[in-house]
Design an enzyme around this catalytic site. Structure first.
Site, short mmCIF file in Angstrom:
data_model
loop_
_atom_site.label_atom_id
_atom_site.label_comp_id
_atom_site.label_asym_id
_atom_site.label_seq_id
_atom_site.Cartn_x
_atom_site.Cartn_y
_atom_site.Cartn_z
N ARG A 112 0.82 -1.22 0.00
CA ARG A 112 0.00 0.00 0.00
C ARG A 112 0.85 1.26 0.00
NH1 ARG A 112 -3.00 -1.00 5.04
NH2 ARG A 112 -1.88 -2.97 5.22
N GLU B 28 2.17 -4.74 13.76
CA GLU B 28 1.03 -4.79 14.68
C GLU B 28 0.52 -6.24 14.75
OE1 GLU B 28 -2.42 -2.52 13.51
OE2 GLU B 28 -3.32 -2.67 15.50
O1 PRP Z 1 3.37 0.84 11.73
P1 PRP Z 1 3.37 -0.64 11.54
O2 PRP Z 1 2.84 -1.39 12.73
O3 PRP Z 1 4.66 -1.18 11.05
O4 PRP Z 1 2.28 -0.97 10.41
C1 PRP Z 1 2.15 -0.22 9.23
C2 PRP Z 1 2.41 -1.05 8.01
O5 PRP Z 1 1.48 -2.14 7.94
C3 PRP Z 1 0.83 -2.14 6.68
O6 PRP Z 1 1.51 -2.90 5.75
P2 PRP Z 1 1.47 -4.49 5.69
O7 PRP Z 1 2.71 -5.04 6.26
O8 PRP Z 1 0.16 -4.99 6.24
O9 PRP Z 1 1.59 -4.77 4.12
P3 PRP Z 1 0.71 -4.43 2.81
O10 PRP Z 1 0.87 -2.95 2.52
O11 PRP Z 1 1.41 -5.27 1.79
O12 PRP Z 1 -0.73 -4.81 3.06
C4 PRP Z 1 0.87 -0.66 6.27
O13 PRP Z 1 0.71 -0.50 4.87
C5 PRP Z 1 2.20 -0.23 6.76
O14 PRP Z 1 3.24 -0.51 5.84
N1 ADE Z 2 -4.90 -1.48 11.75
C1 ADE Z 2 -4.34 -1.39 10.55
N2 ADE Z 2 -5.08 -1.03 9.47
C2 ADE Z 2 -4.51 -0.93 8.25
N3 ADE Z 2 -3.22 -1.15 8.03
C3 ADE Z 2 -2.45 -1.49 9.06
N4 ADE Z 2 -1.13 -1.75 9.15
C4 ADE Z 2 -0.85 -2.04 10.43
N5 ADE Z 2 -1.94 -1.97 11.19
C5 ADE Z 2 -2.97 -1.62 10.36
#
Ligand code: PRP
Ligand code: ADE
Length: 170
Positions: free
Chosen positions: A58, A95
């Site tokens: 994302r 998270e």
């Molecule tokens: O602050 P944090 O706890 O590190 O979480 C934030 C990250 O989590 C999500 O990515 P995710 O790893 O879910 O990957 P995606 O974008 O491929 O769905 C979001 O897009 C951030 O990159």
């Molecule tokens: N709660 C949340 N919603 C969307 N993206 C995330 N990446 C980490 N935590 C998330």
């Protein structure tokens, strides 16, 4: 524009207890997507930087849009095994679990000023890891910018010393 109307809350995704902030309705709306990227640019108007670094998946959407808008280069940070050239890696906490990220070893020139961009700032683990990767390559983190900040997870505790800017706070 009230951008929060375009962010959908999905309880218990991807695991029980997490409220997932789903930006796909925002991305689907041409007006909301444009407004969101314009807002990110607006809150960064006083920050000077050379390139944007974002993680898949994302983060690419907002990082690349902002790089195009501001006339900057874009550097991808990816999950392991995706980048074809020599990489530098870092493991970090999410998270919901742990993960590893990689960047190309030649992606940033020493002394370059980098803006880190992502959609959501949750625990700050991803941003902290990218900050470390940038510094390993000799770059300087000018600022970090996110569309959404989950303040209840206290990400700024983890990102002390960084200039953190966010559009929407939950
Ligand atoms: O602050 P944090 O706890 O590190 O979480 C934030 C990250 O989590 C999500 O990515 P995710 O790893 O879910 O990957 P995606 O974008 O491929 O769905 C979001 O897009 C951030 O990159
Ligand atoms: N709660 C949340 N919603 C969307 N993206 C995330 N990446 C980490 N935590 C998330």
């Amino acid at each position: 524009m009230d951008l929060k109307k375009f962010v959908r809350d999905i309880p218990d995704f991807p695991v029980k207890g997490i409220i997932f902030r789903d930006v796909t309705p925002l991305l689907k709306s041409p007006q909301a997507f444009k407004f969101a990227v314009d807002e990110m640019a607006r809150i960064l108007s006083d920050v000077s930087f050379d390139c944007i670094v974002s993680p898949e998946a994302r983060g690419f959407i907002f990082g690349a849009a902002l790089a195009y808008k501001l006339g900057k280069g874009f550097v991808p940070v990816r999950k392991p095994g995706k980048l074809p050239y020599e990489t530098v890696s870092l493991e970090y906490q999410l998270e919901y679990g742990t993960a590893q990220l990689q960047i190309h070893a030649d992606a940033i020139e020493p002394g370059q000023k980098v803006l880190i961009v992502d959609d959501v700032l949750a625990t700050g683990g991803t941003a902290e890891a990218i900050g470390k990767l940038v510094q390993k390559l000799g770059g300087q983190v000018a600022a970090m910018c996110f569309l959404i900040e989950l303040t209840y997870l206290n990400p700024r505790e983890r990102l002390k010393g960084y200039d953190v800017r966010t559009v929407l706070k939950y």
